[in-house]
Design an enzyme around this catalytic site. Structure first.
Site, PDB file in Angstrom:
ATOM      1  N   HIS A 426      -3.945  -2.747   3.858  1.00 42.72           N
ATOM      2  CA  HIS A 426      -4.387  -4.120   4.066  1.00 42.72           C
ATOM      3  C   HIS A 426      -5.865  -4.262   3.707  1.00 42.72           C
ATOM      4  O   HIS A 426      -6.268  -5.140   2.937  1.00 42.72           O
ATOM      5  CB  HIS A 426      -4.143  -4.500   5.527  1.00 42.72           C
ATOM      6  CG  HIS A 426      -4.546  -5.900   5.873  1.00 42.72           C
ATOM      7  ND1 HIS A 426      -5.765  -6.191   6.430  1.00 42.72           N
ATOM      8  CD2 HIS A 426      -3.897  -7.071   5.723  1.00 42.72           C
ATOM      9  CE1 HIS A 426      -5.846  -7.505   6.618  1.00 42.72           C
ATOM     10  NE2 HIS A 426      -4.718  -8.054   6.201  1.00 42.72           N
ATOM     11  N   GLU A 716      11.091  -8.683  -4.735  1.00 40.94           N
ATOM     12  CA  GLU A 716      10.395  -7.605  -4.028  1.00 40.94           C
ATOM     13  C   GLU A 716      11.336  -6.512  -3.573  1.00 40.94           C
ATOM     14  O   GLU A 716      10.901  -5.431  -3.208  1.00 40.94           O
ATOM     15  CB  GLU A 716       9.696  -8.159  -2.786  1.00 40.94           C
ATOM     16  CG  GLU A 716       8.623  -9.149  -3.081  1.00 40.94           C
ATOM     17  CD  GLU A 716       8.243  -9.912  -1.827  1.00 40.94           C
ATOM     18  OE1 GLU A 716       7.239  -9.558  -1.213  1.00 40.94           O
ATOM     19  OE2 GLU A 716       8.972 -10.865  -1.461  1.00 40.94           O
ATOM     20  N   ASN A 739       4.157  -4.551  -5.368  1.00 38.91           N
ATOM     21  CA  ASN A 739       3.750  -3.725  -4.213  1.00 38.91           C
ATOM     22  C   ASN A 739       4.970  -3.391  -3.369  1.00 38.91           C
ATOM     23  O   ASN A 739       5.281  -2.240  -3.126  1.00 38.91           O
ATOM     24  CB  ASN A 739       2.763  -4.479  -3.309  1.00 38.91           C
ATOM     25  CG  ASN A 739       1.390  -4.563  -3.910  1.00 38.91           C
ATOM     26  OD1 ASN A 739       1.157  -4.049  -4.986  1.00 38.91           O
ATOM     27  ND2 ASN A 739       0.484  -5.211  -3.208  1.00 38.91           N
ATOM     28  N   ASP A 740       5.630  -4.449  -2.890  1.00 34.30           N
ATOM     29  CA  ASP A 740       6.781  -4.219  -2.028  1.00 34.30           C
ATOM     30  C   ASP A 740       7.906  -3.541  -2.795  1.00 34.30           C
ATOM     31  O   ASP A 740       8.599  -2.670  -2.269  1.00 34.30           O
ATOM     32  CB  ASP A 740       7.273  -5.544  -1.432  1.00 34.30           C
ATOM     33  CG  ASP A 740       6.479  -5.897  -0.178  1.00 34.30           C
ATOM     34  OD1 ASP A 740       5.430  -5.276   0.044  1.00 34.30           O
ATOM     35  OD2 ASP A 740       6.914  -6.782   0.574  1.00 34.30           O
ATOM     36  N   CYS A 802       3.174 -10.350  -9.885  1.00 30.80           N
ATOM     37  CA  CYS A 802       2.022 -10.661  -9.047  1.00 30.80           C
ATOM     38  C   CYS A 802       1.761  -9.453  -8.161  1.00 30.80           C
ATOM     39  O   CYS A 802       2.576  -8.554  -8.070  1.00 30.80           O
ATOM     40  CB  CYS A 802       2.248 -11.920  -8.232  1.00 30.80           C
ATOM     41  SG  CYS A 802       3.667 -11.868  -7.146  1.00 30.80           S
TER      42      CYS A 802
END
Lengths: 849, 849
Positions: A426, A716, A739-740, A802
């Site tokens: 994060h 995702e 990312n996911d 993204c």
């Protein structure tokens, strides 16, 4: 070419001799160019890689024939010539050919000092490099008759041989020592670390010495025509009388300035003719070699000789400046200018940097998660950071790890340091988004949030208000303040990025959640917003309270009432974004995180919340508890919330459409894009679409205004990629949240991965951190499958990436190849992405030609 | 057939008339079979679905012609005939044709009582079903002259029409009312719930009444030849004089027994000839219809008539018994016997069941996670469960959710109840593995572990030592003890499963971690162990202490020392398994869970641990903290531990190989299979393989014994499936761990999914819970891709599925189709899997014939 001609073990450097960088090395090739430009280069012979490799194995070329290229009695230098100058190589050896006899002769023609100096220097070099004697033993010897004598005596004593008096033997031995040094293990490892292949070859350049010692104006120097830090035109360098080659740089206190200077003598004044000619040579190099060169020159009794010229080493900023200048002067094309800078190098220009000259009192090392340098007071909570900022004091926020609750603190901090986390934690993601320096996973630290202390591995303790600095580019935290260099976006930077945008053929959008981000994105020339996360909007205190009220709502009505309160706030958020982006696409991702992110995790927070909501503490604890999850990443979030608690998405859709109507009235028409997160099945999209369509119809009716919108899916989960042919039926676009997708494809939480990622990359288990550079083989296949399947149903579906990978040059190359329409990345990564895309497009065009 | 003949709106039931179940319904078809068997069936006419559908729309067939099949003045019944008898249908209507005139005539031929009864019954049925009058109003009327009069008067008053005196009109109206009832919404939904398609048709059967009222031996009854609960041969049913159709069952206190009985009169004694003939008919049905039938009969003045015969309803146990008996008598084949039982029905036979007749004081409802019933004292911790068990007292373990620390408690509890979790939570998975009744996600409860109380939604509080019961098949927890029925594995069960194993063509292994599991697996005929999880072995207190020592080891040496201690324990574990499985394959999964599962999560536990390890509490807290993970499912576990802390796998490999040597000496040679968990890249396998090969070589050398082993990979990440062609290079087998693979493909934690899974399945977002039945479209594609890619490199690689899906019949069908070699499931699911595979193989063979 090489193939068709007879193999030549060496070649004189003439304008037409068959010399190439990949056979004779870069230095040989460059010297040939200088010869072609009719610069006064002394006679030079180049030995190709193969010859040098043979020498290392003991097979020598015909040295007598080689010597035949030079005048009898000429002194020679041998310099290395690897394919890429950056790969290094053994040091040059000068004055080959010095013997007792030449010593005598030169004493007469050039004076004793010059002769002693030339001989001693050669004896030293030969003793150290060829005979492998200890350099220290020769250090104290002075360039005098005694010095030369002592050196010869030491040589003979140590080697039990006479110092060689045959120039051919001298040359052979020097070349052999250089050839062997290149093949040594250490040298190989060193150059491999700089990017050389395992079998990189070494060429050698044998050149007639220009003697900067002796009668008349004699000396050597190095001249550059740009400032290495800024790239501005500025002559600099040094010239030293009675010196050889690069001596002027080594002992600059005994050297002259080049340009007239109040501090002392200058070449411009002392040898104005030579100075003028050097300037002319620079112009020739610039226009013909299309590069800013650094010229090594010697003046031999008034006569200027050019020994070598190499590309002037320079900073990223200077590289950009030079590229822009050359292109603006028409020397190179804009395309070529764009190819001169590796995309990632732009990062350096976007942030404050710790002054490389600064003294560093390093107190911790971690992962360099977001580049740049920062200095400030130590604070241990987001709240303290805000207080600090309110007082106008810069601060560094230190946390075990950051959570969405820290966002506001992160916004005002100068830098972030966390004990845990990896490149995609994060803290790291947010910091990169904000362009804030950040170090994560500084695991040597011992952080006590309660006592507000930071204990370093060596036992030092820092408390609140102590000043520390961090270098997010190097991953180092330092005690005290360190000097910082300013970031640098000048006109050249603007010009350069403008060219990049023109050359590029893939769209670039930005991940932006706030008006500030959106403005920054426009500054960098992004074409729209590719990912507007809406959840950060709820972390402001007053909104947070309403969110909590919604989460605790007992009835549908209570929930709706809480959402009613959020509606005008969200509408304002979106109106502001739409207005700033004035008609450019804005893709809004519907609410994504699990609800428990909005609830306190500690007892005290729960107590306060119970008070605020007027509920028994036990109810609050029970609710917090019942919402907590084993694996929040894989839990009740995204569209799963949207399906089971549809009022949230209803409210967001209404806010978006009302903002659309409002912003379109004021300016360019807005076509909002709405993106559904964490989809794994087509029916999820159908259910959400049905409700959003209904909201759109209601808003159209209420406002008596027509508008359209585009609904899409964030891909995702691996399943969404596999089922893209289904899911695309209801989607105008698919945006891959890599990312996911990476987390799920690997079964690897980005927050937990850093514990072993270092080990894994070192052992080659993963070639790279897949959160950093897209895993082309696994995650990449899902992107390709998803794209292909989606297009099989809806050929003109908009495809994009993204998330963090959107700003990574390798990832961009991959998705560009797959024909994706755009990438979206955090604002500070936009320039890198623009340049990466431009370079790919240019290289493709060049390949087609 | 139907296509080629002229459409007949009705057909007399004769041995050769064109009647089929899919056009006229099952009852019509069955009656035709009885006619063919020359049973004394009264004259019958069958109406196909199409005719009935037309009637519902108001298009009637030629009723006069229909009546022409029957003798003038005959009374008729109309009964429904749907394609599958289980789909239900409107009730039968008897005595059509009763008019004032027939009433008079029958008073003379059959006596007044019989005539009143016949007429009144018809008036009632007609009033209720056709005229839609209130049934209650007719209830009090007695079969007498007054009763008939009152009924007629009421009918005329309510309908303002005379009671119809034309049999053709009566028949038309009755058929119309039945046709319409079938098409009503409620009826349609009801039958769809039983599996009927939306357009299921209704046929009707019009039959001459056999009058069980009147002179001589007259009456009706129903006879069955098996015990419906057990399937044993036992004649049962009832016969009642002066009654029609199934009256004897409705008022059984006024009915006779069938077989001679001390409690009262019996058909065997009162009408021995009819009794004998019924027995003969049963034998005929059994051998010719290959089924145990229930016969509805009437004796009309001494003459036996068979009105109908349907398959005797029976329990699963009885179904199995009958199938085995029929096959053993050669009436049906073994294959046909195996097809008679849905695989999942076997579950009922494997567990205690709550007596269906028991009174239930339900205190909570949750997810029926593992079938069966249990009763015991309430306990709130694994430890309390063990204490209870030590005292010989059965207990029910209640937890918020279970963790590996509860395993020992779960082993000794009778049943498990958890507040949280879903079908694939830890509690559910372990309970199914242990064959323990289990309810999870009983969210109405309020559990206080500290106070050791359980508060129900209605405010009742239960404490430790209170007795509760759970029904894991229904998902109900009850106050107090309830009567339980024993599980039932008898010889027939053994025989049946033996046939299934012979018929099957896919291997079946078992997931077993303990000697008890392994023995159970052999009892059920599993062919080996497909998944032996090794982590449970470390939860015994003494081992746990050593594990913790290893986790806290400061140096490699300390870690090795701790592992040294574990080695002999592991070796014993494996030796025991190998010996029990005597040469059958045993696939051992290397250590998988994150290390923090072995550390305490609460303060008190940490304090105790600090004491035990003689460490400062703060060190323990820091270590526990540093090992905790955001998403443990996606964290530092499986091969990631194996790569970064390789000593653990070294120790396990040594234990396996030493056990191999030991067990092979004593019995059959052992070829152990070693499985690496959570692989996502080929290099992980290479690294582990290299070390395990080295351990194998060392053990071979030390013991001077040759052995081989097979190394394989558990495919649990989408990436492992995508990269199967790489990964298989070093693998003798790939076993798909579909639980984790589902979690990652969906991005869905099984522990957190239950919060919305109900909603999702109800709304059709997911057709089924993907943790329950394999998601063929998403996860299934990864299985197929993985299998295809692996085989492209290693054509004979062994492929399997382990985990919960391995016991699911639909999943088994999918992987069988894909040519997988075996499935592995928990012991209690083995019989279901065996039957599922047998049925698939049999159906394929039948399709090929």
């Amino acid at each position: 070419m090489q193939k068709h001609t007879k193999f030549e073990p060496f070649t004189e450097v003439t304008p037409t001799s068959p010399i190439a960088a990949d056979s004779h090395g870069g230095r040989a090739k460059c010297l040939q160019r200088l010869v072609r430009l009719e610069l006064p280069v002394p006679a030079t012979v180049a030995l190709p890689f193969e010859t040098v490799h043979n020498i290392a194995k003991g097979h020598f070329p015909d040295t007598e024939r080689l010597l035949g290229y030079f005048k009898e009695g000429t002194l020679l230098s041998v310099r290395p010539s690897s394919e890429d100058p950056d790969w290094g190589g053994p040091g040059a050896v000068l004055n080959i050919g010095m013997t007792d006899r030449r010593h005598l002769e030169l004493s007469q023609t050039h004076g004793e000092d010059a002769a002693h100096s030339l001989y001693l220097r050669f004896i030293q070099a030969y003793a150290v490099h060829v005979a492998r004697l200890d350099a220290d033993d020769f250090d104290a010897m002075s360039p005098s008759a005694e010095g030369v004598k002592a050196a010869l005596a030491l040589f003979e004593e140590e080697t039990e041989e006479q110092f060689p008096q045959d120039p051919a033997r001298q040359l052979t031995q020097v070349m052999r020592s250089m050839a062997r040094a290149w093949e040594g293990t250490t040298a190989r490892l060193l150059r491999q670390a700089r990017g050389a292949p395992a079998d990189a070859g070494l060429g050698l350049v044998v050149q007639e010495m220009a003697l900067g010692v002796g009668p008349g104006e004699s000396g050597s120097g190095v001249i550059r025509f740009i400032d290495q830090a800024t790239g501005e035109a500025r002559i600099n360098g040094r010239y030293r009388r009675q010196s050889l080659n690069r001596d002027a740089l080594r002992k600059s206190d005994e050297a002259m300035y080049l340009v007239k200077d109040p501090r002392g003598a200058s070449l411009q004044e002392e040898a104005p003719e030579a100075f003028k000619r050097l300037n002319r040579y620079a112009d020739i190099c610039r226009s013909r070699l299309r590069e800013e060169m650094e010229i090594e020159f010697t003046i031999e009794n008034g006569k200027l000789r050019v020994l070598d010229a190499v590309r002037t080493q320079r900073s990223t900023r200077a590289t950009l400046k030079v590229a822009v200048s050359l292109a603006e002067e028409g020397i190179i094309s804009r395309d070529d200018a764009l190819l001169r800078l590796p995309p990632r190098a732009l990062n350096e220009l976007l942030h404050h940097q710790v002054d490389p000259a600064a003294k560093r009192d390093v107190i911790a090392r971690g992962i360099a998660a977001s580049p740049g340098g920062a200095t400030g007071k130590l604070v241990f909570s987001g709240q303290a950071a805000q207080q600090c900022a309110a007082r106008g004091e810069p601060c560094i926020l230190v946390r075990r790890e950051t959570t969405p609750e820290d966002i506001r603190g992160m916004h005002v901090a100068e830098g972030i340091l966390t004990e845990r986390g990896g490149m995609t934690s994060h803290a790291a993601v947010i910091a990169r988004g904000l362009g804030l320096p950040c170090i994560v996973g500084a695991s040597g630290l011992r952080l006590s949030v309660q006592r507000k202390t930071l204990q370093t591995a060596d036992g030092r303790v820092f408390g609140e208000d102590d000043i520390i600095s961090i270098d997010g580019s190097a991953g180092e935290a330092m005690a005290g303040a360190v000097p910082l260099l300013e970031p640098f976006f000048d006109d050249d930077f603007e010009t350069f990025l403008g060219w990049a945008r023109e050359a590029g053929d893939v769209g670039i959008r930005v991940n932006a959640d706030s008006p500030e981000d959106a403005r920054l994105a426009l500054d960098f020339g992004a074409q729209g917003i590719g990912l507007c996360r809406t959840e950060h909007m709820f972390f402001e205190p007053e909104r947070m309270a309403v969110m909590r009220g919604m989460i605790f709502a007992e009835t549908e009505d209570d929930r709706s009432a809480a959402l009613e309160q959020l509606l005008p706030m969200q509408r304002e958020d979106f109106t502001a974004l739409f207005e700033i982006m004035s008609g450019r696409p804005v893709c809004i991702r519907l609410f994504d995180p699990p609800l428990h992110e909005f609830l306190p995790s500690d007892r005290e927070g729960m107590r306060q919340m119970a008070e605020a909501l007027d509920l028994p503490l036990s109810d609050v604890i029970h609710r917090v508890d019942s919402l907590s999850e084993f694996n929040p990443m894989l839990g009740m979030r995204g569209v799963r919330l949207g399906v089971t608690m549809p009022q949230i998405y209803d409210m967001q859709a209404r806010a978006i459409f009302e903002a659309t109507v409002q912003a379109s009235k004021a300016g360019d028409p807005v076509v909002p894009e709405i993106m559904i997160p964490l989809v794994s099945a087509r029916r999820e999209v159908e259910l959400v679409k049905t409700r959003i369509d209904a909201v759109a119809a209601a808003v159209r009716n209420e406002t008596q205004t027509e508008f359209t919108y585009r609904l899409g899916v964030m891909v995702e989960t691996p399943r969404a990629a596999l089922r893209a042919a289904d899911i695309v039926q209801h989607s105008a676009f698919l945006s891959f949240g890599t990312n996911d997708l990476t987390q799920m494809t690997y079964g690897l939480s980005r927050d937990d991965a850093d514990r072993f990622m270092g080990d894994y990359v070192r052992q080659g288990v993963y070639p790279e951190d897949p959160f950093h550079t897209l895993d082309v083989e696994g995650v990449g296949e899902l992107l390709l499958l998803g794209a292909e399947r989606a297009r099989s149903q809806v050929p003109d579906v908009t495809l994009s990436v993204c998330g963090e990978h959107g700003g990574d040059p390798e990832t961009i190359a991959f998705v560009r190849q797959a024909g994706f329409n755009y990438v979206s990345c955090s604002p500070y990564r936009v320039p890198v992405a623009q340049l990466a895309i431009a370079q790919l497009a240019i290289r493709d065009r060049k390949a087609i030609k």
